[in-house]
Design an enzyme around this catalytic site. Structure first.
Site, PDB file in Angstrom:
ATOM      1  N   HIS A  62      44.038  34.116  39.533  1.00 32.87           N
ATOM      2  CA  HIS A  62      44.785  35.259  40.081  1.00 32.87           C
ATOM      3  C   HIS A  62      45.669  34.794  41.240  1.00 32.87           C
ATOM      4  O   HIS A  62      45.295  34.861  42.412  1.00 32.87           O
ATOM      5  CB  HIS A  62      43.786  36.327  40.549  1.00 32.87           C
ATOM      6  CG  HIS A  62      44.399  37.656  40.849  1.00 32.87           C
ATOM      7  ND1 HIS A  62      43.760  38.840  40.575  1.00 32.87           N
ATOM      8  CD2 HIS A  62      45.591  38.004  41.403  1.00 32.87           C
ATOM      9  CE1 HIS A  62      44.524  39.862  40.944  1.00 32.87           C
ATOM     10  NE2 HIS A  62      45.638  39.369  41.464  1.00 32.87           N
ATOM     11  N   ASP A 154      48.760  43.711  37.085  1.00 31.06           N
ATOM     12  CA  ASP A 154      48.208  43.620  38.438  1.00 31.06           C
ATOM     13  C   ASP A 154      49.223  43.962  39.532  1.00 31.06           C
ATOM     14  O   ASP A 154      50.414  43.669  39.428  1.00 31.06           O
ATOM     15  CB  ASP A 154      47.667  42.228  38.715  1.00 31.06           C
ATOM     16  CG  ASP A 154      47.004  42.166  40.079  1.00 31.06           C
ATOM     17  OD1 ASP A 154      45.963  42.790  40.244  1.00 31.06           O
ATOM     18  OD2 ASP A 154      47.578  41.538  40.996  1.00 31.06           O
ATOM     19  N   ASP A 316      43.705  35.946  44.547  1.00 29.44           N
ATOM     20  CA  ASP A 316      44.710  37.012  44.703  1.00 29.44           C
ATOM     21  C   ASP A 316      45.725  36.615  45.789  1.00 29.44           C
ATOM     22  O   ASP A 316      46.154  37.446  46.605  1.00 29.44           O
ATOM     23  CB  ASP A 316      44.076  38.367  45.037  1.00 29.44           C
ATOM     24  CG  ASP A 316      45.057  39.528  44.863  1.00 29.44           C
ATOM     25  OD1 ASP A 316      46.193  39.303  44.399  1.00 29.44           O
ATOM     26  OD2 ASP A 316      44.682  40.669  45.207  1.00 29.44           O
TER      27      ASP A 316
HETATM   28  O1  DOR Z   1      47.135  43.134  48.063  1.00 32.41           O
HETATM   29  C1  DOR Z   1      47.643  42.959  46.980  1.00 32.41           C
HETATM   30  N1  DOR Z   1      48.797  42.289  46.832  1.00 32.41           N
HETATM   31  N2  DOR Z   1      47.036  43.467  45.903  1.00 32.41           N
HETATM   32  C2  DOR Z   1      47.605  43.456  44.691  1.00 32.41           C
HETATM   33  O2  DOR Z   1      46.997  43.935  43.751  1.00 32.41           O
HETATM   34  C3  DOR Z   1      48.962  42.894  44.503  1.00 32.41           C
HETATM   35  C4  DOR Z   1      49.272  41.919  45.549  1.00 32.41           C
HETATM   36  C5  DOR Z   1      50.731  41.549  45.585  1.00 32.41           C
HETATM   37  O3  DOR Z   1      51.308  41.261  44.547  1.00 32.41           O
HETATM   38  O4  DOR Z   1      51.285  41.506  46.684  1.00 32.41           O
END
Ligand code: DOR
Length: 444
Positions: A62, A154, A316
């Site tokens: 991710h 996502d 993430d």
């Molecule tokens: O905090 C986040 N940033 N959560 C997400 O699901 C997407 C991500 C982003 O792409 O900046």
């Protein structure tokens, strides 16, 4: 041709083969050539790994590389440099680019750029819906043929349950998972942090934990109905961990990931900063979606990580420009730049005796590989088996370092951990037989 390298006398931990012993690792032609004590290797570059842990390179399922279209936040070169510094030798690129990775030509672009510029392997994730708008399915078959290893919208949930059902059915034809960002937006509308005492204290709109639980429960029901594989992105609540555990026990094809920040940080950070203090911080660098939750949620995520309910750690990594965080809390972008702090932050769990180091390594290597079936694309990935790709990380579990965001390789300096001391350092990273990162910090 890549160099011959011999890594001498490290503690080799390979969770896939249950190997945990002091040994040498020989790298030849980009592959693991041998593992054992006292290997003979003429004319090989010697790396002294005494006192260090030698493990398979980490795999991040991710990662937001932001390329194409949002290169002011990150690009494939800078994002994969950050990955190498974090010990990651494979990253799976999320499709919330501009345009979204919802068709073959964007996938081809990413693979081309990666071949030309990436330090580590990049595996693309296609969008579930056209433009990630949640209305019409993308051409999942075409995306799979182009090399996508999963599908996800996502950044946004697949909010329409029938679209999600069809996506699961369609993706299962290719035996690929749908990765869902689980958030019921009718419950989390306009939320900017976790709903709890901190959001009340700060006067900010909160997302209840139930917004995640509701979406996770729906996805599990749909995966069960379709006999398909759903992967739950960034699990952050006790109820979601419990729902995944129960579903796994009755045989649903559900896998899950948790981020280093959801495994270690709480919503108090938003108010007081990671270093703590009396002043209210309103730290926009701690604004992330899903939000940092309560200690009870963190504890449940850690327990889920330990017992395998949560298959893997995923960063993430969500880099943003300074201007997108240097503003009012309500206006700031969601996300944490996470690749370069992932190992050090997760080492807190080991240093506090909450999980064992081999378990942590498993959740960063074989865990993500098995969760998403990545060895069908890269045989041997996530292991140090002989003939596997030479994706290797050298770790110093006891080295302390201070997080200096301005020195990140990532363009995204957005971390709430600036100034925090972490214990656990990525000393060097080898990707497909090439040294792609050396910390420069004196090693043991
Ligand atoms: O905090 C986040 N940033 N959560 C997400 O699901 C997407 C991500 C982003 O792409 O900046």
């Amino acid at each position: 041709m890549t160099e011959r390298i011999i890594i001498r006398t490290g503690r080799v931990i390979d969770s896939a083969t249950k190997f945990d012993a002091i040994a040498d690792v020989l790298v030849e032609d980009g592959r693991i050539a041998a593992i054992g004590a006292g290997l003979v290797a003429d004319s090989a570059r010697e790396i002294d790994a005494r006192g260090l842990v030698v493990a398979p390179g980490f795999v991040d399922v991710h990662t937001h590389l932001r390329d194409p279209g949002l290169e002011y936040k990150e690009d494939i070169a800078s994002g994969t440099r950050a990955a190498a510094r974090g010990g990651f030798t494979t990253v799976c690129a999320m499709p919330n680019t501009e345009p979204a990775m919802d068709n073959r030509s964007v996938v081809e672009y990413v693979l081309r750029e990666a071949a030309a510029r990436a330090r580590v392997r990049v595996l693309p994730i296609g969008a579930v819906s056209k433009g990630r708008a949640g209305k019409e399915l993308a051409e999942l078959g075409d995306l799979a043929a182009a090399g996508c290893i999963a599908f996800s919208d996502d950044g946004a949930p697949v909010w329409d349950a029938t679209l999600m059902r069809r996506a699961l059915e369609y993706a299962s034809i290719f035996d690929l998972p749908i990765i869902d960002h689980c958030e019921d937006r009718s419950l989390a509308k306009d939320a900017v942090m976790h709903e709890g005492w901190v959001s009340t204290r700060l006067g900010l709109r909160g997302a209840p934990a139930a917004a995640e639980e509701a979406a996770v429960s729906r996805d599990i029901a749909l995966a069960e109905t379709a006999g398909a594989h759903v992967h739950i992105a960034h699990v952050s609540t006790r109820a979601a961990v419990d729902a995944v555990r129960r579903a796994k026990a009755r045989g649903v094809r559900v896998t899950a990931e948790a981020t280093p920040h959801h495994l270690t940080l709480t919503h108090e950070i938003v108010a007081f900063g990671a270093l703590g203090g009396e002043e209210l911080a309103y730290d926009t660098n701690a604004k992330v979606n899903p939000p940092l939750r309560s200690q009870d949620d963190v504890d449940a995520c850690v327990a889920g990580l330990a017992d395998g309910t949560i298959d893997c750690i995923a960063t993430d990594h969500a880099p943003h420009a300074v201007i997108e965080k240097l503003c009012e809390f309500d206006e700031a972008a969601f996300g944490i730049s996470g690749l370069e702090t992932a190992f050090g932050l997760c080492m807190r769990l080991v240093n506090e005796g909450r999980i064992e180091l081999p378990t942590l390594i498993a959740r960063l290597t074989v865990g993500p590989v098995c969760a998403l079936g990545l060895d069908r694309y890269v045989p041997g990935i996530g292991t140090l088996a002989v003939s596997a790709p030479a994706d290797i990380v050298l770790l110093d579990p006891s080295a302390e370092w201070v997080v200096e965001p301005e020195r990140f390789a990532s363009k995204g300096k957005n971390t709430p951990l600036g100034g925090v001391t972490l214990k656990g350092l990525v000393v060097a990273t080898i990707a497909q037989g090439r040294v792609v990162h050396e910390s420069g910090v004196p090693v043991a």
